[in-house]
Motif scaffolding. Sequence first.
Motif: not given
Length: 169
Positions: A64-75
């Motif tokens: 879940q942490t990795r998914i949230e980090k991905y959603q914040k950083e990747v655009n």
Amino acid sequence: MTKKIILLAALSLAAFTASAQKFAHFDYATVVQALPDYKTATTELEATGKQYQADLEEMQKEIQTRIEKYQKEVNDQTPQNIRERKEQEIMDLQQRFQQAQEENAKAFQELQQTKMQPIITKVNDAVAAVAKEGGYIYILDKSQSSPQFYINEALSEDVTAKIRTKLGI
């Protein structure tokens, strides 16, 4: 005429034999749950199950942490190779989680078998000993009654106490 006499004699003998048979019943669950070995095994299994659950929950949090980090950083500006690498990392974590779930379930089932088999054998041996000592043809487990079996407890002896005594409980 002789056939009728033989048939009548056979029926009489069958009726006599049936009336001489001894049947008994017991409550398997009551016996097993009263065993100290069962209580120890259950406690150990619960502790192991909780440990497996805690490990899986920790893995879920990491995913879940990795998914949230991905959603914040990747655009849209993130290079394709970085986006693919991060997605692959998340998929790898999810695969490891699924594999851990399967391995934990298998290990728990094996541990349960290892812990419970000696208890089952012990109870079955006690039931066999009571059956032999009491001259019972059948001893049925009344806690597992199914539609095919009905125990008339007035005509069947409850040997739960004898089995418990045989087990020292």
